[in-house]
Write a protein that holds these residues in place. Structure first.
Motif, mmCIF file in Angstrom:
data_model
loop_
_atom_site.group_PDB
_atom_site.id
_atom_site.type_symbol
_atom_site.label_atom_id
_atom_site.label_comp_id
_atom_site.label_asym_id
_atom_site.label_seq_id
_atom_site.Cartn_x
_atom_site.Cartn_y
_atom_site.Cartn_z
ATOM 1 N N ASP A 126 -2.943 8.955 -12.106
ATOM 2 C CA ASP A 126 -3.426 8.688 -13.426
ATOM 3 C C ASP A 126 -2.153 7.943 -14.255
ATOM 4 O O ASP A 126 -2.517 7.778 -15.443
ATOM 5 C CB ASP A 126 -3.617 9.844 -14.013
ATOM 6 N N SER A 127 -0.959 7.584 -13.755
ATOM 7 C CA SER A 127 -0.045 7.102 -14.418
ATOM 8 C C SER A 127 -0.055 5.592 -14.650
ATOM 9 O O SER A 127 -0.728 4.762 -13.784
ATOM 10 C CB SER A 127 1.360 7.405 -14.057
ATOM 11 N N ALA A 128 0.436 4.964 -15.867
ATOM 12 C CA ALA A 128 0.261 3.440 -15.699
ATOM 13 C C ALA A 128 1.272 2.785 -14.646
ATOM 14 O O ALA A 128 0.925 1.628 -14.220
ATOM 15 C CB ALA A 128 1.130 3.081 -17.046
ATOM 16 N N LEU A 129 2.279 3.494 -14.045
ATOM 17 C CA LEU A 129 3.147 3.045 -12.967
ATOM 18 C C LEU A 129 2.126 2.585 -11.803
ATOM 19 O O LEU A 129 2.380 1.610 -10.950
ATOM 20 C CB LEU A 129 4.312 3.908 -12.893
ATOM 21 N N PHE A 130 1.318 3.857 -11.642
ATOM 22 C CA PHE A 130 0.451 3.701 -10.321
ATOM 23 C C PHE A 130 -0.394 2.632 -10.535
ATOM 24 O O PHE A 130 -0.847 1.508 -9.442
ATOM 25 C CB PHE A 130 -0.115 4.679 -9.940
ATOM 26 N N THR A 156 0.758 -1.234 0.168
ATOM 27 C CA THR A 156 -0.083 -0.049 -0.016
ATOM 28 C C THR A 156 0.731 1.256 0.180
ATOM 29 O O THR A 156 0.599 2.309 -0.639
ATOM 30 C CB THR A 156 -0.993 -0.018 1.222
ATOM 31 N N ALA A 157 1.858 1.258 0.776
ATOM 32 C CA ALA A 157 2.726 2.245 0.925
ATOM 33 C C ALA A 157 3.583 2.634 -0.374
ATOM 34 O O ALA A 157 3.742 3.794 -0.830
ATOM 35 C CB ALA A 157 3.888 2.127 1.896
ATOM 36 N N VAL A 158 4.058 1.665 -1.104
ATOM 37 C CA VAL A 158 4.559 1.798 -2.389
ATOM 38 C C VAL A 158 3.788 2.191 -3.372
ATOM 39 O O VAL A 158 4.060 3.160 -4.375
ATOM 40 C CB VAL A 158 5.650 0.477 -2.793
ATOM 41 N N ALA A 159 2.403 1.716 -3.411
ATOM 42 C CA ALA A 159 1.480 2.017 -4.448
ATOM 43 C C ALA A 159 1.233 3.568 -4.226
ATOM 44 O O ALA A 159 0.887 4.374 -5.112
ATOM 45 C CB ALA A 159 -0.030 1.330 -4.357
ATOM 46 N N HIS A 160 0.923 3.907 -2.713
ATOM 47 C CA HIS A 160 0.658 5.273 -2.727
ATOM 48 C C HIS A 160 1.821 6.366 -3.119
ATOM 49 O O HIS A 160 1.817 7.281 -3.678
ATOM 50 C CB HIS A 160 0.304 5.624 -1.326
ATOM 51 N N GLY A 161 2.970 5.742 -2.678
ATOM 52 C CA GLY A 161 4.436 6.585 -3.069
ATOM 53 C C GLY A 161 4.357 6.772 -4.663
ATOM 54 O O GLY A 161 4.878 7.639 -5.084
ATOM 55 N N VAL A 162 4.095 5.728 -5.042
ATOM 56 C CA VAL A 162 4.178 5.657 -6.818
ATOM 57 C C VAL A 162 3.173 6.619 -7.219
ATOM 58 O O VAL A 162 3.437 7.509 -8.123
ATOM 59 C CB VAL A 162 4.097 4.379 -7.424
ATOM 60 N N GLY A 163 1.960 6.653 -6.993
ATOM 61 C CA GLY A 163 1.006 7.503 -6.883
ATOM 62 C C GLY A 163 1.414 9.123 -6.982
ATOM 63 O O GLY A 163 1.138 10.176 -7.548
ATOM 64 N N LEU A 164 1.836 9.353 -5.693
ATOM 65 C CA LEU A 164 2.264 10.698 -5.420
ATOM 66 C C LEU A 164 3.490 11.235 -6.227
ATOM 67 O O LEU A 164 3.339 12.286 -6.722
ATOM 68 C CB LEU A 164 2.867 10.840 -4.019
#
Length: 150
Positions: A70-74, A57-65
């Motif tokens: 709206d990125s493919a990486l997120f 969850t932390a890595v996904a939120h960090g990637v989103g930030l």
């Protein structure tokens, strides 16, 4: 780009911190529940809170930030998080119940008691056909979503 740059990755650092906090928190939380210190929990999977769930969850939120929600990486990160959390609460939990029941059966046999007639859930994963159905559904929905978004 050097290996040292890994220490300047806020998504990774946040994820590792979340995982560490979750692992460490298991010890005092277990103490509050049982009034016994169990230091083995620092190195064991399972328990409250889920370090796997905290990590992804932390890595996904960090990637989103960092990359944008709206990125493919997120999307990849969030999807991985959903799979890990689902696995932790579904398949791994069922496997733990199986282990508990098998241990109880061994205890019953060792003490000369008859076995209890409790049924285990035998299918924890998916058949290849079920997996293929999920893959095809994911491909179709992603393709339609992309086409409608254009």
């Amino acid at each position: 780009m050097s290996l040292g740059s890994i220490f300047h990755n806020p998504a990774l650092i946040g994820a590792l911190i979340a995982w560490t906090i979750a692992q460490v928190a298991k010890v005092p939380l277990e103490y509050l529940r049982t009034r016994r210190w169990n230091w083995v929990l620092l190195f064991r999977a399972g328990g409250m809170p889920s370090s796997h769930s905290a990590l992804v969850t932390a890595v996904a939120h960090g990637v989103g930030l960092r990359a944008g929600f709206d990125s493919a990486l997120f999307a990849v990160s969030a999807t991985l998080a959903v799979v890990v959390v689902y696995d932790a609460t579904g398949i791994r939990r069922q496997a733990g119940k199986h282990a508990a029941l098998i241990n109880a059966m061994i205890q019953d046999l060792a003490s000369g008691h008859p076995l209890k007639q409790e049924e285990l859930r035998e299918v924890l994963g998916h058949t290849p056909l079920e997996a293929l159905g999920g893959v095809l559904l994911g491909l179709v929905v992603a393709q339609l979503t992309w086409m409608l978004w254009q």
